[in-house]
Design a protein around this motif. Structure first.
Motif, PDB file in Angstrom:
ATOM      1  N   HIS A  95      11.624   8.597   4.678  1.00  0.00           N
ATOM      2  CA  HIS A  95      11.074   7.595   3.771  1.00  0.00           C
ATOM      3  C   HIS A  95      11.105   6.236   4.465  1.00  0.00           C
ATOM      4  O   HIS A  95      12.101   5.885   5.105  1.00  0.00           O
ATOM      5  CB  HIS A  95      11.905   7.502   2.486  1.00  0.00           C
ATOM      6  N   ILE A 123      11.618   2.446   3.880  1.00  0.00           N
ATOM      7  CA  ILE A 123      12.227   1.667   2.795  1.00  0.00           C
ATOM      8  C   ILE A 123      12.332   0.179   3.154  1.00  0.00           C
ATOM      9  O   ILE A 123      13.008  -0.582   2.459  1.00  0.00           O
ATOM     10  CB  ILE A 123      13.623   2.222   2.398  1.00  0.00           C
ATOM     11  N   GLU A 179       8.186   3.816   0.345  1.00  0.00           N
ATOM     12  CA  GLU A 179       8.735   3.374  -0.946  1.00  0.00           C
ATOM     13  C   GLU A 179       8.446   1.907  -1.258  1.00  0.00           C
ATOM     14  O   GLU A 179       8.828   1.434  -2.328  1.00  0.00           O
ATOM     15  CB  GLU A 179      10.259   3.580  -0.970  1.00  0.00           C
ATOM     16  N   LEU A 190       5.665   4.756  -3.355  1.00  0.00           N
ATOM     17  CA  LEU A 190       6.221   4.106  -4.527  1.00  0.00           C
ATOM     18  C   LEU A 190       5.790   2.644  -4.492  1.00  0.00           C
ATOM     19  O   LEU A 190       5.632   2.060  -3.422  1.00  0.00           O
ATOM     20  CB  LEU A 190       7.752   4.187  -4.542  1.00  0.00           C
ATOM     21  N   GLU A 203       6.797  -1.088  -4.951  1.00  0.00           N
ATOM     22  CA  GLU A 203       8.026  -1.886  -4.994  1.00  0.00           C
ATOM     23  C   GLU A 203       7.870  -3.025  -5.989  1.00  0.00           C
ATOM     24  O   GLU A 203       6.941  -3.830  -5.896  1.00  0.00           O
ATOM     25  CB  GLU A 203       8.365  -2.452  -3.619  1.00  0.00           C
ATOM     26  N   MET A 256       9.912   1.581  -7.138  1.00  0.00           N
ATOM     27  CA  MET A 256      11.156   1.291  -6.432  1.00  0.00           C
ATOM     28  C   MET A 256      11.517  -0.162  -6.710  1.00  0.00           C
ATOM     29  O   MET A 256      10.632  -1.010  -6.841  1.00  0.00           O
ATOM     30  CB  MET A 256      10.948   1.516  -4.931  1.00  0.00           C
ATOM     31  N   TYR A 279       9.108   9.460  -9.609  1.00  0.00           N
ATOM     32  CA  TYR A 279      10.320   8.934  -8.978  1.00  0.00           C
ATOM     33  C   TYR A 279      10.584   7.480  -9.353  1.00  0.00           C
ATOM     34  O   TYR A 279       9.674   6.642  -9.359  1.00  0.00           O
ATOM     35  CB  TYR A 279      10.214   9.033  -7.457  1.00  0.00           C
ATOM     36  N   SER A 282      13.148   4.860  -7.829  1.00  0.00           N
ATOM     37  CA  SER A 282      14.079   4.651  -6.718  1.00  0.00           C
ATOM     38  C   SER A 282      14.811   3.325  -6.934  1.00  0.00           C
ATOM     39  O   SER A 282      14.229   2.244  -6.774  1.00  0.00           O
ATOM     40  CB  SER A 282      13.308   4.632  -5.386  1.00  0.00           C
TER      41      SER A 282
END
Length: 224
Positions: free
Chosen positions: A68, A70, A90, A115, A117, A153, A191, A193
């Motif tokens: 992932h 991040i 993410e 994802l 943010e 996220m 998801y 996160s």
């Protein structure tokens, strides 16, 4: 930190977490050897903040785990050989970044799970889209064919009382649920996160099903 301590830390975390929660080993500044040790202890997802570090670790660890991204993704880093490494990004927070990912993924025949943010604390020094702009961004990105929005996220404060993070997590969960209820085509809100070493327990209470843990796996890191 010794290899044995890394193994013990991973075992303790995995035993503690509910089955439906995914643990991302946040590997910022860690060596490929440390990452390998964590993988041997049961880590299935590695999170990297920097493309250069990810490439180096990937050469050693390979596809034994999922990768992932991040960290903050710069447009010039969105290249085909980078996107081939990652199984999820993410930290998408703009249509421009999403469009570049989409374009490069189309070239390699890949659909990239992402994802969005969220800057739930509205902190000017942090990346992420503001809460009131999340839905508009999701609707825009959902039209891109080589990207699949899979959830949200957010970052809480890295230091301090874990409870300080709760409002961030509550806000993000509310947005997550609201977008999920919209039932948008090509958007799968699966998801959430949230949470790092100092705050993951609060994040779990607020609905996180991905947590990103570095220090509690690898020990304190050198500041970088």
């Amino acid at each position: 930190m010794t290899n044995k301590l890394i193994q013990q830390n991973v075992a303790r975390l995995l035993a503690e977490l509910p089955d439906d929660v995914e643990l991302v080993a946040a590997a910022k500044t860690r060596t490929p050897e440390e990452i390998l040790e964590a993988v041997g202890a049961g880590i299935k997802i590695v999170g990297e903040n920097y493309v250069k570090d990810a490439k180096e670790a990937y050469e050693v660890v390979g596809k034994r785990v999922k990768w992932h991204f991040i960290g903050t993704l710069q447009k010039h880093n969105i290249r085909r050989n980078v996107l081939e490494i990652f199984d999820m990004i993410e930290t998408v927070d703009s249509f421009d970044i999403a469009r570049e990912i989409d374009k490069r993924c189309a070239q390699i025949g890949k659909i990239m799970p992402i994802l969005i943010e969220v800057n739930s604390g509205r902190e000017p020094q942090k990346s992420g889209v503001l809460p009131e702009d999340v839905e508009r961004l999701v609707r825009g990105i959902s039209s891109l064919r080589n990207i699949k929005i899979m959830g949200l996220m957010t970052m809480g404060p890295r230091f301090g009382n874990a409870e300080d993070s709760r409002p961030y997590f509550v806000e993000t969960r509310k947005i997550f649920n609201r977008i999920k209820e919209l039932g948008l085509a090509d958007v799968e809100m699966r998801y959430l996160s949230m949470g790092m070493t100092n705050s993951y327990k609060v994040a779990l209470e607020e609905g996180a099903n991905i947590i990103r843990i570095g220090t509690q796996i690898f020990g304190e890191r050198d500041q970088a």
